[in-house]
Design a protein around this motif. Structure first.
Motif, PDB file in Angstrom:
ATOM      1  N   SER A  78      -2.552  -4.703  10.897  1.00  0.00           N
ATOM      2  CA  SER A  78      -1.553  -3.326  10.727  1.00  0.00           C
ATOM      3  C   SER A  78      -1.478  -3.244   8.879  1.00  0.00           C
ATOM      4  O   SER A  78      -0.155  -2.974   8.409  1.00  0.00           O
ATOM      5  N   ASP A  79      -2.458  -4.133   8.306  1.00  0.00           N
ATOM      6  CA  ASP A  79      -2.175  -4.489   7.086  1.00  0.00           C
ATOM      7  C   ASP A  79      -3.317  -3.283   6.370  1.00  0.00           C
ATOM      8  O   ASP A  79      -4.368  -3.203   6.624  1.00  0.00           O
ATOM      9  N   LEU A  80      -2.466  -1.819   5.539  1.00  0.00           N
ATOM     10  CA  LEU A  80      -3.124  -1.519   5.060  1.00  0.00           C
ATOM     11  C   LEU A  80      -3.901  -1.517   4.010  1.00  0.00           C
ATOM     12  O   LEU A  80      -4.713  -1.035   4.070  1.00  0.00           O
ATOM     13  N   ARG A  81      -3.787  -2.635   3.482  1.00  0.00           N
ATOM     14  CA  ARG A  81      -4.593  -2.824   2.231  1.00  0.00           C
ATOM     15  C   ARG A  81      -5.831  -3.326   2.838  1.00  0.00           C
ATOM     16  O   ARG A  81      -6.941  -3.230   2.274  1.00  0.00           O
ATOM     17  N   GLN A  82      -5.884  -4.266   3.711  1.00  0.00           N
ATOM     18  CA  GLN A  82      -6.638  -5.240   4.527  1.00  0.00           C
ATOM     19  C   GLN A  82      -7.873  -3.289   5.075  1.00  0.00           C
ATOM     20  O   GLN A  82      -8.760  -3.177   5.265  1.00  0.00           O
ATOM     21  N   LEU A  83      -7.016  -2.621   5.795  1.00  0.00           N
ATOM     22  CA  LEU A  83      -7.665  -1.752   6.210  1.00  0.00           C
ATOM     23  C   LEU A  83      -8.441  -0.329   5.182  1.00  0.00           C
ATOM     24  O   LEU A  83      -9.896  -0.512   5.621  1.00  0.00           O
ATOM     25  N   GLY A  84      -7.787  -0.404   4.207  1.00  0.00           N
ATOM     26  CA  GLY A  84      -8.410   0.412   2.830  1.00  0.00           C
ATOM     27  C   GLY A  84      -9.919  -0.693   2.178  1.00  0.00           C
ATOM     28  O   GLY A  84     -11.075  -0.149   2.231  1.00  0.00           O
ATOM     29  N   PHE A 100       0.747  -1.267   0.193  1.00  0.00           N
ATOM     30  CA  PHE A 100       0.327  -0.171  -0.158  1.00  0.00           C
ATOM     31  C   PHE A 100       1.029   1.123   0.211  1.00  0.00           C
ATOM     32  O   PHE A 100       0.645   2.301  -0.471  1.00  0.00           O
ATOM     33  N   LEU A 101       2.112   0.927   0.902  1.00  0.00           N
ATOM     34  CA  LEU A 101       2.605   2.480   1.023  1.00  0.00           C
ATOM     35  C   LEU A 101       3.737   2.396  -0.516  1.00  0.00           C
ATOM     36  O   LEU A 101       3.169   3.795  -0.935  1.00  0.00           O
ATOM     37  N   VAL A 102       3.739   1.461  -0.535  1.00  0.00           N
ATOM     38  CA  VAL A 102       4.371   1.462  -2.034  1.00  0.00           C
ATOM     39  C   VAL A 102       3.528   2.462  -3.689  1.00  0.00           C
ATOM     40  O   VAL A 102       4.385   3.322  -4.301  1.00  0.00           O
TER      41      VAL A 102
END
Length: 458
Positions: free
Chosen positions: A275-281, A32-34
């Motif tokens: 802490s999974d940003l993709r999952q959060l989104g 996600f950060l990438v």
């Protein structure tokens, strides 16, 4: 040229964009950060009109490096520069990346993204040079355990085999083209030595990059390298950093959607997504769709829509089973089932917890002590064998094992492990409904009469 962290990117993107000195940008780390950093770079290099005409995004799973380089060696039809972004590039993959890629596939499938899981398996096969697996890659499912470990460098469990079968079934149903072709990295190095036409820029993004590869080290002299890695350790500092990153991303998502969320709703979203940003989104998108035109998101909205993440689910089934709370254990199992967890993976969680409880019972018996006493006197005495059993558990987690072990007799735990083996055989041979097998096992463990604790049935 520099190797920087994602936090330093803003200092590199300085106006005017026409004087940007790098023709190759490599971003690697947390997916996600990438992607967010790459989008920031694209918006810096190209204005809105130029992005419509001069930006090309290439799927790394269909990466054709000669075509990419040919495009970069021609001038754009309109003013400005060309920017080619290869998403999920394979140029930095190696056999040592295979284990991490398989974990990414597992995480993606568990979070409801089977297509992404299928692509991660493709990258794993490409990293290991496994091109002869059939037109759809299904040959990988027929590898025996020894061949698997020889090719990929790590052991495969029976749960992993079940996972692969489900990933490939999903991939075929979605019509995803199987591709494990490798990229000629020498062609990339030669092109960089010659330079691209005009001020054209190539952006390569990848979740996994083997820093030991010769190419990675060579490109540090020619490219802007952006490290978007996130510390995955269990230290307090690492957890706080991941939490802060997730909180920042949550704020950005809410702002873009023109939504607000109560403090309790924010906290619960962060807890459930980990802490999974993709999952959060993904989870926040579900909640936003659920609330519709309503501006504020409440805790009840989150509880209605978002299921627990894998880490919390695993913890809860361990906690409820060890506490001999059958009703709660079955409710957690229902949620796991709704999220597509594999029966053998759930069984492994149960078996591992029973083994830890048996270890605690054998190691400490019926000893009663305060947490402070345990932390001061007993925890420092754990040897290497003990720590192999408890893994990376914090001292308080180990202390809770002692407390839970007191709910069982040693004979009861041995009997429960025997039942786990029987359940394993039933699942692998198809003897009975898989969910029913697990419910029976939980009932056997929670309702066993060999206990020093009043059982809980609610």
């Amino acid at each position: 040229m520099p190797l920087i962290s994602h936090k330093e990117l803003g200092g590199v993107l300085k106006e005017p964009a026409s004087e940007f000195p790098y023709s190759l940008i490599v971003l690697f780390g947390q997916e996600f950060l990438v992607n967010r950093c790459a989008e920031t770079i694209v918006h810096f290099l190209l204005n809105e009109e130029q992005r419509a005409l001069n930006l090309k995004i290439v799927d790394g799973d269909r990466e054709n490096l000669p075509e990419t380089l040919h495009a970069l060696n021609s001038f754009p039809l309109f003013s400005g520069r060309k920017v080619l972004w290869v998403k999920g590039s394979r140029v930095f993959l190696s056999k040592t990346s295979a284990k991490d890629l398989f974990q990414s596939a597992r995480d993606a499938f568990m979070s409801g993204s089977p297509g992404d899981a299928y692509r991660f398996v493709q990258r794993m096969c490409a990293a290991a040079g496994m091109e002869d697996l059939g037109s759809d890659g299904s040959g990988i499912t027929g590898l025996d355990e020894r061949s698997w470990e020889r090719h990929f460098g790590f052991a495969r469990s029976s749960a992993d085999q079940d996972l692969l079968d489900k990933i490939f079934t999903a991939g075929r149903e979605m019509g995803i083209v199987w591709s494990v072709s490798q990229v000629r990295v020498d062609a990339l190095q030669e092109a960089l030595d010659r330079g691209f036409a005009g001020s054209n820029v190539l952006i390569l993004t990848t979740a996994e990059a083997d820093r030991r590869k010769k190419l990675f080290k060579a490109l540090q002299e020619k490219a802007l390298m952006v490290d978007c890695s996130v510390d995955s350790g269990n230290s307090r500092k690492a957890k706080e950093q991941r939490r802060a990153l997730s909180a920042g991303q949550l704020e950005e998502h809410l702002r873009q959607a023109d939504k607000e969320a109560t403090p309790r709703a924010r906290g619960r979203l962060l807890d459930l997504s980990g802490s999974d940003l993709r999952q959060l989104g993904m989870e926040l998108e579900k909640v936003i769709a659920f609330v519709g035109d309503r501006k504020e998101i409440t805790l009840q909205d989150v509880e209605e829509v978002v299921f627990m993440d894998r880490e919390e689910a695993v913890y809860q089934i361990m906690d409820t089973m060890a506490g001999r709370d059958l009703a709660s254990a079955c409710r957690v199992l229902d949620k796991l089932w709704d999220q597509g967890f594999f029966p053998l993976a759930v069984l492994k969680v149960i078996g591992d917890e029973l083994r830890r409880l048996l270890w605690a019972s054998s190691r400490f018996g019926k000893t009663r002590m305060s947490y402070e006493q345990f932390q001061r006197e007993s925890y420092p005495q754990l040897d290497e064998t003990d720590r192999e059993v408890v893994g990376g558990m914090a001292p308080y987690g180990v202390y809770k094992l002692l407390e839970y072990a007191g709910h069982f007799t040693r004979e009861g735990l041995v009997k429960a492990l025997s039942r786990t083996l029987e359940a394993d055989i039933r699942l692998k041979t198809g003897a009975g409904d898989p969910k029913g097998v697990l419910v029976d096992l939980l009932a056997d463990v929670c309702l066993d009469s060999n206990t020093d604790k009043q059982l809980t049935i609610r």
